[in-house]
Design an enzyme around this catalytic site. Structure first.
Site, PDB file in Angstrom:
ATOM      1  N   HIS A   1      36.909  51.586  52.384  1.00 25.33           N
ATOM      2  CA  HIS A   1      37.547  51.236  51.108  1.00 25.33           C
ATOM      3  C   HIS A   1      36.726  51.763  49.946  1.00 25.33           C
ATOM      4  CE1 HIS A   1      39.801  48.376  53.610  1.00 25.33           C
ATOM      5  NE2 HIS A   1      40.707  48.380  52.633  1.00 25.33           N
TER       6      HIS A   1
ATOM      7  N   LYS B   1      35.329  47.327  46.262  1.00 28.84           N
ATOM      8  CA  LYS B   1      35.754  46.218  47.146  1.00 28.84           C
ATOM      9  C   LYS B   1      34.588  45.268  47.400  1.00 28.84           C
ATOM     10  CE  LYS B   1      38.322  45.094  51.313  1.00 28.84           C
ATOM     11  NZ  LYS B   1      39.153  44.134  50.566  1.00 28.84           N
TER      12      LYS B   1
HETATM   13  P1  NAD Z   1      40.658  43.706  41.024  1.00 30.76           P
HETATM   14  O1  NAD Z   1      39.258  43.183  40.902  1.00 30.76           O
HETATM   15  O2  NAD Z   1      40.992  45.035  40.440  1.00 30.76           O
HETATM   16  O3  NAD Z   1      41.697  42.625  40.427  1.00 30.76           O
HETATM   17  C1  NAD Z   1      41.544  41.237  40.524  1.00 30.76           C
HETATM   18  C2  NAD Z   1      41.930  40.668  39.161  1.00 30.76           C
HETATM   19  O4  NAD Z   1      41.988  39.249  39.236  1.00 30.76           O
HETATM   20  C3  NAD Z   1      40.893  41.018  38.068  1.00 30.76           C
HETATM   21  O5  NAD Z   1      41.550  41.618  36.970  1.00 30.76           O
HETATM   22  C4  NAD Z   1      40.282  39.666  37.714  1.00 30.76           C
HETATM   23  O6  NAD Z   1      39.874  39.588  36.367  1.00 30.76           O
HETATM   24  C5  NAD Z   1      41.464  38.735  38.017  1.00 30.76           C
HETATM   25  N1  NAD Z   1      41.060  37.333  38.151  1.00 30.76           N
HETATM   26  C6  NAD Z   1      39.922  36.802  38.626  1.00 30.76           C
HETATM   27  N2  NAD Z   1      39.946  35.460  38.525  1.00 30.76           N
HETATM   28  C7  NAD Z   1      41.134  35.118  37.994  1.00 30.76           C
HETATM   29  C8  NAD Z   1      41.756  33.878  37.636  1.00 30.76           C
HETATM   30  N3  NAD Z   1      41.135  32.716  37.835  1.00 30.76           N
HETATM   31  N4  NAD Z   1      43.008  33.913  37.099  1.00 30.76           N
HETATM   32  C9  NAD Z   1      43.649  35.089  36.894  1.00 30.76           C
HETATM   33  N5  NAD Z   1      43.100  36.307  37.186  1.00 30.76           N
HETATM   34  C10 NAD Z   1      41.864  36.317  37.746  1.00 30.76           C
HETATM   35  O7  NAD Z   1      40.969  43.708  42.593  1.00 30.76           O
HETATM   36  P2  NAD Z   1      42.206  44.383  43.371  1.00 30.76           P
HETATM   37  O8  NAD Z   1      41.767  45.675  43.969  1.00 30.76           O
HETATM   38  O9  NAD Z   1      43.434  44.339  42.530  1.00 30.76           O
HETATM   39  O10 NAD Z   1      42.330  43.375  44.582  1.00 30.76           O
HETATM   40  C11 NAD Z   1      42.555  41.985  44.365  1.00 30.76           C
HETATM   41  C12 NAD Z   1      42.594  41.267  45.711  1.00 30.76           C
HETATM   42  O11 NAD Z   1      43.708  41.724  46.475  1.00 30.76           O
HETATM   43  C13 NAD Z   1      41.362  41.511  46.591  1.00 30.76           C
HETATM   44  O12 NAD Z   1      41.077  40.331  47.305  1.00 30.76           O
HETATM   45  C14 NAD Z   1      41.827  42.614  47.525  1.00 30.76           C
HETATM   46  O13 NAD Z   1      41.108  42.667  48.740  1.00 30.76           O
HETATM   47  C15 NAD Z   1      43.254  42.205  47.746  1.00 30.76           C
HETATM   48  N6  NAD Z   1      44.183  43.267  48.170  1.00 30.76           N
HETATM   49  C16 NAD Z   1      45.145  42.889  49.067  1.00 30.76           C
HETATM   50  C17 NAD Z   1      46.107  43.795  49.445  1.00 30.76           C
HETATM   51  C18 NAD Z   1      47.218  43.314  50.366  1.00 30.76           C
HETATM   52  O14 NAD Z   1      48.079  44.116  50.767  1.00 30.76           O
HETATM   53  N7  NAD Z   1      47.264  42.021  50.670  1.00 30.76           N
HETATM   54  C19 NAD Z   1      46.098  45.105  48.958  1.00 30.76           C
HETATM   55  C20 NAD Z   1      45.108  45.451  48.037  1.00 30.76           C
HETATM   56  C21 NAD Z   1      44.152  44.515  47.642  1.00 30.76           C
END
Ligand code: NAD
Length: 273
Positions: free
Chosen positions: A154, A158
């Site tokens: 990744h 991550k």
């Molecule tokens: P990222 O860090 O770019 O985004 C996460 C966002 O959540 C950030 O903008 C952060 O400020 C915000 N955040 C944190 N605490 C918060 C709160 N209390 N209230 C509202 N917003 C809040 O990360 P990302 O790459 O977008 O990934 C996010 C999550 O999704 C990770 O856990 C990742 O592993 C997961 N993910 C899952 C899939 C899937 O298919 N299920 C795919 C991609 C990523």
């Protein structure tokens, strides 16, 4: 259908806003971010790269659950566990893509699912959910002369390892073998670890660059090797899956659901003797 996006300024949040804006019948009613996020007060359209939505980013996710039929949540484990409580209180559906939840956080989500429909899926892509089924079947066929190793890569941002998807694939291999993953998982190796233990399922996590998500499940025996790989080249595949989950979850009875429920996957199991 009224939809809210928690973590709307994140990599996935922005992709979700853009994807949702093009779905007929879906109305984005709000987006939330963590306190102190530079995105607070911005129009959601600026994050989606579209026309203004006329809605600004707020820092209170509970408002999303009060105003939406479904809230999509790609944030972090502690935020997601708290959000599940809001789902339980309001009955709004909660589609969770966040990975890296510990057992207490999963328990909180499971409790909340007694009062609201919750879809929890560490990978929302069609391809990975298909891969999971294939891995389970292959593991069922091959015996422990075949060593199972799972390699994932990744992007450098991550924060959890091994990835939620790698663990799902490990669970699938363990299910195929009729064992519990926690008994056979080797989540990392470093130093004098000794020879490989027969039957263990190993993990290796690589981090770098902007890789969206690569996963390979290796089955290695003497003289031959089977490798099953999925490569994500765009976050759109996760956003498309999340939108499917949103459309599916709205109005469902309370319960904890997976992407297999959403996609209607059922692979025939071999008949019992
Ligand atoms: P990222 O860090 O770019 O985004 C996460 C966002 O959540 C950030 O903008 C952060 O400020 C915000 N955040 C944190 N605490 C918060 C709160 N209390 N209230 C509202 N917003 C809040 O990360 P990302 O790459 O977008 O990934 C996010 C999550 O999704 C990770 O856990 C990742 O592993 C997961 N993910 C899952 C899939 C899937 O298919 N299920 C795919 C991609 C990523």
């Amino acid at each position: 259908m009224r939809v809210g996006v928690a973590g709307c300024a994140g990599r996935m949040g922005q992709m979700l806003l853009k994807t949702l804006a093009a779905v007929p019948g879906v109305l984005v009613v709000g987006g939330s971010e963590r306190r102190g996020s530079p995105a607070l007060g911005m129009d959601l359209g600026a994050l989606a790269g579209t026309e203004p939505f006329g809605i600004t980013v707020g820092d209170d996710a509970s408002v999303l659950f009060e105003n939406a039929d479904v809230v999509i949540d790609f944030t972090n484990p502690s935020a997601t566990a708290q959000h599940a409580g809001y789902a339980a209180r309001t009955g709004a559906a909660h589609v969770i893509g966040t990975t890296g939840l510990d057992s207490e956080q999963v328990a909180a989500v499971t409790r909340a699912a007694q009062r609201a429909p919750i879809v929890l899926a560490a990978n929302m892509s069609l391809g990975v959910n298909l891969l999971e089924q294939v891995v389970e079947q292959v593991a069922r066929i091959l015996d422990t002369e075949w060593d199972v190793e799972i390699v994932e890569m990744h992007h450098r941002h991550k924060v959890d390892a091994p990835s939620g998807t790698a663990l799902i694939l490990g669970e699938a291999a363990a299910r195929g073998r009729g064992v519990a993953l926690r008994r056979v998982a080797k989540r990392s190796r470093d130093g004098q670890v000794g020879p490989r233990v027969k039957g263990e399922i190993g993990f290796a996590a690589l981090r770098g660059g902007d890789v969206v998500g690569d996963h390979t499940v290796l089955f290695a025996a003497d003289g031959e090797r089977v490798e099953i790989t999925h490569k994500a080249s765009s976050r759109e595949i996760f956003a498309r899956g999340a939108v499917k989950a949103v459309l599916w979850a709205a109005g469902k009875p309370p319960g904890l659901y997976s992407m297999k429920d959403v996609l209607g996957f059922s692979v025939a199991k071999p008949a019992a003797d």
